[in-house]
Design a protein around this motif. Structure first.
Motif, PDB file in Angstrom:
ATOM      1  N   THR A  39       0.823  -1.225   0.000  1.00  0.00           N
ATOM      2  CA  THR A  39       0.000   0.000   0.000  1.00  0.00           C
ATOM      3  C   THR A  39       0.852   1.268   0.000  1.00  0.00           C
ATOM      4  OG1 THR A  39      -0.133  -0.235   2.385  1.00  0.00           O
ATOM      5  CG2 THR A  39      -2.045  -0.966   1.105  1.00  0.00           C
ATOM      6  N   ALA A  58      -2.585   1.895  -4.626  1.00  0.00           N
ATOM      7  CA  ALA A  58      -3.763   1.229  -4.055  1.00  0.00           C
ATOM      8  C   ALA A  58      -5.056   1.922  -4.467  1.00  0.00           C
ATOM      9  CB  ALA A  58      -3.653   1.222  -2.526  1.00  0.00           C
ATOM     10  N   ASP A  59      -4.930   3.194  -4.865  1.00  0.00           N
ATOM     11  CA  ASP A  59      -6.113   4.007  -5.172  1.00  0.00           C
ATOM     12  C   ASP A  59      -6.586   3.836  -6.617  1.00  0.00           C
ATOM     13  OD1 ASP A  59      -7.967   5.613  -3.948  1.00  0.00           O
ATOM     14  OD2 ASP A  59      -6.816   7.472  -4.114  1.00  0.00           O
ATOM     15  N   VAL A  60      -5.875   3.063  -7.449  1.00  0.00           N
ATOM     16  CA  VAL A  60      -6.258   2.973  -8.866  1.00  0.00           C
ATOM     17  C   VAL A  60      -6.844   1.607  -9.211  1.00  0.00           C
ATOM     18  CG1 VAL A  60      -4.556   4.700  -9.522  1.00  0.00           C
ATOM     19  CG2 VAL A  60      -3.980   2.277  -9.752  1.00  0.00           C
ATOM     20  N   ASP A  61      -7.225   0.844  -8.185  1.00  0.00           N
ATOM     21  CA  ASP A  61      -7.841  -0.468  -8.419  1.00  0.00           C
ATOM     22  C   ASP A  61      -9.004  -0.324  -9.406  1.00  0.00           C
ATOM     23  OD1 ASP A  61      -8.474  -3.142  -8.148  1.00  0.00           O
ATOM     24  OD2 ASP A  61      -9.735  -2.812  -6.375  1.00  0.00           O
ATOM     25  N   VAL A  94       0.115  13.433  -0.889  1.00  0.00           N
ATOM     26  CA  VAL A  94       1.107  12.420  -1.296  1.00  0.00           C
ATOM     27  C   VAL A  94       2.522  13.011  -1.413  1.00  0.00           C
ATOM     28  CG1 VAL A  94       1.690  10.601  -2.950  1.00  0.00           C
ATOM     29  CG2 VAL A  94      -0.702  10.974  -2.308  1.00  0.00           C
ATOM     30  N   THR A 102       3.589   4.330  -4.702  1.00  0.00           N
ATOM     31  CA  THR A 102       2.888   5.309  -5.528  1.00  0.00           C
ATOM     32  C   THR A 102       2.657   4.679  -6.901  1.00  0.00           C
ATOM     33  OG1 THR A 102       4.994   6.231  -6.200  1.00  0.00           O
ATOM     34  CG2 THR A 102       3.870   7.314  -4.359  1.00  0.00           C
ATOM     35  N   PHE A 117      -4.716   0.908   4.166  1.00  0.00           N
ATOM     36  CA  PHE A 117      -5.391   1.706   3.137  1.00  0.00           C
ATOM     37  C   PHE A 117      -6.833   1.250   2.973  1.00  0.00           C
ATOM     38  CE2 PHE A 117      -6.856   2.388  -1.174  1.00  0.00           C
ATOM     39  CZ  PHE A 117      -6.484   3.705  -1.427  1.00  0.00           C
ATOM     40  N   MET A 163      -2.923  15.554  -4.179  1.00  0.00           N
ATOM     41  CA  MET A 163      -1.947  16.467  -4.788  1.00  0.00           C
ATOM     42  C   MET A 163      -1.160  17.253  -3.738  1.00  0.00           C
ATOM     43  SD  MET A 163      -2.048  15.911  -7.985  1.00  0.00           S
ATOM     44  CE  MET A 163      -2.454  14.211  -7.615  1.00  0.00           C
ATOM     45  N   ARG A 218     -13.440   6.734  -4.239  1.00  0.00           N
ATOM     46  CA  ARG A 218     -14.513   5.843  -4.747  1.00  0.00           C
ATOM     47  C   ARG A 218     -15.897   6.379  -4.397  1.00  0.00           C
ATOM     48  NH1 ARG A 218     -12.056   2.067  -7.808  1.00  0.00           N
ATOM     49  NH2 ARG A 218      -9.978   2.766  -7.330  1.00  0.00           N
ATOM     50  N   LEU A 272      -4.710   8.298 -16.540  1.00  0.00           N
ATOM     51  CA  LEU A 272      -5.514   7.495 -15.624  1.00  0.00           C
ATOM     52  C   LEU A 272      -6.959   7.628 -16.105  1.00  0.00           C
ATOM     53  CD1 LEU A 272      -5.678   5.813 -13.022  1.00  0.00           C
ATOM     54  CD2 LEU A 272      -5.863   7.950 -11.744  1.00  0.00           C
ATOM     55  N   VAL A 290      -2.405  12.575 -15.230  1.00  0.00           N
ATOM     56  CA  VAL A 290      -2.163  12.821 -13.801  1.00  0.00           C
ATOM     57  C   VAL A 290      -0.670  12.678 -13.544  1.00  0.00           C
ATOM     58  CG1 VAL A 290      -4.429  11.967 -13.027  1.00  0.00           C
ATOM     59  CG2 VAL A 290      -2.479  10.392 -13.117  1.00  0.00           C
ATOM     60  N   CYS A 325       2.042  11.352  -7.351  1.00  0.00           N
ATOM     61  CA  CYS A 325       1.150  11.895  -6.316  1.00  0.00           C
ATOM     62  C   CYS A 325      -0.124  11.071  -6.183  1.00  0.00           C
ATOM     63  CB  CYS A 325       0.790  13.345  -6.620  1.00  0.00           C
ATOM     64  SG  CYS A 325       2.201  14.427  -6.636  1.00  0.00           S
ATOM     65  N   VAL A 326      -0.132   9.884  -6.794  1.00  0.00           N
ATOM     66  CA  VAL A 326      -1.299   8.998  -6.720  1.00  0.00           C
ATOM     67  C   VAL A 326      -0.824   7.712  -6.057  1.00  0.00           C
ATOM     68  CG1 VAL A 326      -2.980   7.693  -8.092  1.00  0.00           C
ATOM     69  CG2 VAL A 326      -2.286  10.004  -8.824  1.00  0.00           C
ATOM     70  N   LEU A 327      -1.570   7.198  -5.089  1.00  0.00           N
ATOM     71  CA  LEU A 327      -1.208   5.912  -4.488  1.00  0.00           C
ATOM     72  C   LEU A 327      -1.680   4.789  -5.406  1.00  0.00           C
ATOM     73  CD1 LEU A 327      -1.931   6.287  -0.654  1.00  0.00           C
ATOM     74  CD2 LEU A 327       0.229   6.567  -1.890  1.00  0.00           C
ATOM     75  N   GLN A 331      -8.884   0.651 -12.487  1.00  0.00           N
ATOM     76  CA  GLN A 331      -8.773   1.744 -13.465  1.00  0.00           C
ATOM     77  C   GLN A 331      -7.798   1.407 -14.598  1.00  0.00           C
ATOM     78  OE1 GLN A 331      -8.658   4.991 -10.153  1.00  0.00           O
ATOM     79  NE2 GLN A 331      -9.559   5.947 -11.944  1.00  0.00           N
ATOM     80  N   GLN A 362      -2.528  18.609 -15.016  1.00  0.00           N
ATOM     81  CA  GLN A 362      -2.544  17.350 -14.273  1.00  0.00           C
ATOM     82  C   GLN A 362      -3.053  17.551 -12.845  1.00  0.00           C
ATOM     83  OE1 GLN A 362      -0.024  18.575 -16.235  1.00  0.00           O
ATOM     84  NE2 GLN A 362       1.505  16.996 -16.669  1.00  0.00           N
TER      85      GLN A 362
END
Ligand code: FAD
Ligand code: FES
Ligand code: FES
Lengths: 167, 280
Positions: A20, A66-69, B38, A23, B8, B35, B56, A53, A58, A62-64, A71, B105
């Motif tokens: 997790t 785990a957060d793009v499941d 992170v 990035t 998470f 933004m 989500r 994304l 993007v 700056c995106v985890l 996508q 972005q």
């Protein structure tokens, strides 16, 4: 913590178990081995890590991950497989000397692709606005702006015209 | 890689998020667009043990209008506010602020809720919300509170949010038919944070001006509808007595720029009103 995720990377579905703390850029480079996406700052400033994304640019540092499941992620590797198969945007950068060291180029190409999707006929000012999230330490930007203008023209010429008559 | 272990969660509903937030024994960190959060995690400045992502939760991304107000969900991304017909018609300064935040972005991913909760003194929505007299809607698992935008930011990067609370919505009064508004900013280059930014709203017999970037939270001044620009600038100057200085400008420079940009914002808001609505 480990987390199972499933993503579509450059059109291929992959199921992975990830840490997790990763990035998105670390997932792309270190887990998937797609090192065309670069890392300049990890603070959202340079744009070298730009990916799509779900079709939108993007900054992947700056995106985890785990957060793009679930996508879709598109990286520079989707644009060509080698020097002989350059995407028209890449060819425009090559022909106009829109790069020197090339560190910023993958991000610039992704931002150009996104800009032209939104605005097929950008002015020079539109282009400078559209790539303002991508820093280049080498070119002074003018050759990049020329490359994007050329890429836009190539895209317009190869797109079917409104009447459907052109190639 | 981020150094500390990370639990998470990405709940699909607000109710679940609030429950998880309430249950987190040592508190949890909310992740919106990421933004601002992170980068600080990458630098090791923030070391959350538990992260709850709101990405989500579709029910937190919306722009709606009632008779007198517009309501913006916390997870509405900057780019979705730009040119949105409801925002453009009734609170155009929100769209003007969204359109100059960072770059393409950043605007594709960053959210209004994250930006307001982050409470950067130079954040571009803060003066707009303060000038408009907006309200922040805040929820926990057991309560709902409404906090005036001017009370929401309590210090540099500190808000009135209590542990267990989430910012869920921003509510703005619609500009009256005879009103006008404007947003202007001073920055070194495109994509840079503002040195100062200013919003003005005129309505009926008065005008409200809020200037960010000079003080911990926006400095607000109310002046009469027929006040001169000089009077308005002076009122804002007085309100920035606690200005801070940093590498992009001394406290005194920021106060002077606050004065100048307050005048400009008011002049533009009056023009917008004269042209029949808040052009900016
Ligand atoms: C290169 C760069 C340039 C930028 N330029 C500008 C600029 O010119 N102007 C400007 O205004 N901003 C600028 N920003 C900041 C940008 O607007 C961010 O989008 C914003 O500050 C944070 O929003 P976010 O959705 O990404 O939130 P996050 O980074 O996910 O969160 C920020 C903070 O708010 C908390 N949080 C988030 N959502 C909530 C919520 N709903 N309830 C409670 N707490 C919450 C988080 O826990 C975290 O502490 C810039 C950022 C970068 C990286
Ligand atoms: S590495 Fe992501 S913006 Fe620089
Ligand atoms: S070509 Fe070297 S950074 Fe752009």
């Amino acid at each position: 913590m480990k987390l199972p995720i499933s993503i579509a990377i450059n059109g291929q579905t992959r199921s992975l178990e990830i840490d997790t703390r990763l990035t998105l850029v670390a997932l792309v480079r270190e887990e998937l081995g797609l090192t065309g996406t670069h890392v300049g700052c990890t603070t959202g400033n340079c744009g070298a890590c730009t990916v799509l994304l779900d079709g939108d640019t993007v900054k992947s540092c700056c995106v985890l991950a785990a957060d793009v499941d679930g996508q879709e992620i598109t990286t520079i590797e989707a644009f060509s497989t080698g020097a002989s198969t350059l995407h028209p945007i890449q060819q425009a950068f090559a022909d106009n000397q829109g790069l020197q060291c090339g560190f910023c180029t993958p991000g610039m190409v992704l931002s150009t692709h996104y800009l032209l999707g939104q605005n097929p006929s950008p002015t020079e000012a539109d282009i400078r606005h559209g790539i303002s999230g991508n820093l280049c330490r080498c070119t002074g930007y003018q050759m990049i702006v020329d490359s994007v203008l050329d890429a836009a023209q190539r895209a317009r010429e190869s797109a079917p015209s409104a009447s459907g008559a052109a190639e | 890689m981020i150094s500390s272990e990370l639990a998470f969660y990405a709940p699909a509903t607000l109710a679940e998020a609030l429950e998880q937030l309430a249950a987190a024994e040592y508190g949890a960190t909310i992740l919106a667009g990421g933004m601002s959060l992170v980068p600080t995690m990458n630098l090791g400045l923030a070391r959350p043990e538990t992260v709850i992502s709101l990405n989500r939760i579709d029910e937190l991304a919306y722009i709606e209008e009632d008779a007198d107000t517009i309501r913006i969900g916390a997870m509405t991304r900057h780019r979705d506010l730009i040119g949105h017909p409801i925002v453009q018609a009734h609170c155009p300064s929100v769209a003007a602020a969204a359109s100059v935040i960072g770059d393409v972005q950043i605007r594709n991913r960053g959210t209004i809720g994250g930006s307001v909760a982050h409470a950067d003194p130079a954040g571009d929505y803060l003066p707009v919300l303060a000038a408009a007299g907006a309200t922040a809607v805040v929820r926990s698992a057991t309560s709902e509170r409404r906090i005036g935008a001017r009370e929401f930011v309590v210090d540099i990067m500190r808000t009135a949010l209590e542990p267990g609370e989430l910012l869920t919505e921003l509510e703005l009064p619609k500009l009256p038919a005879d009103g006008g508004s404007a947003f202007v900013r001073l920055a070194r280059v495109e994509g840079a944070f503002a040195i100062v930014n200013a919003a003005a709203v005129t309505s009926g017999g008065s005008a409200t001006i809020a200037v960010g970037g000079a003080t911990a939270s926006p400095a607000v001044a109310e002046v009469a509808g027929d006040a001169s620009l000089e009077e308005a600038g002076d009122a804002v100057y007085e309100a920035t007595e606690d200005a801070f200085g940093d590498l992009s400008g001394s406290a005194e420079y920021r106060r002077e720029m606050a004065r100048v940009y307050a005048r400009r914002a008011l002049a533009e808001a009056r023009d917008a009103a004269a042209n029949g609505g808040g052009a900016q």
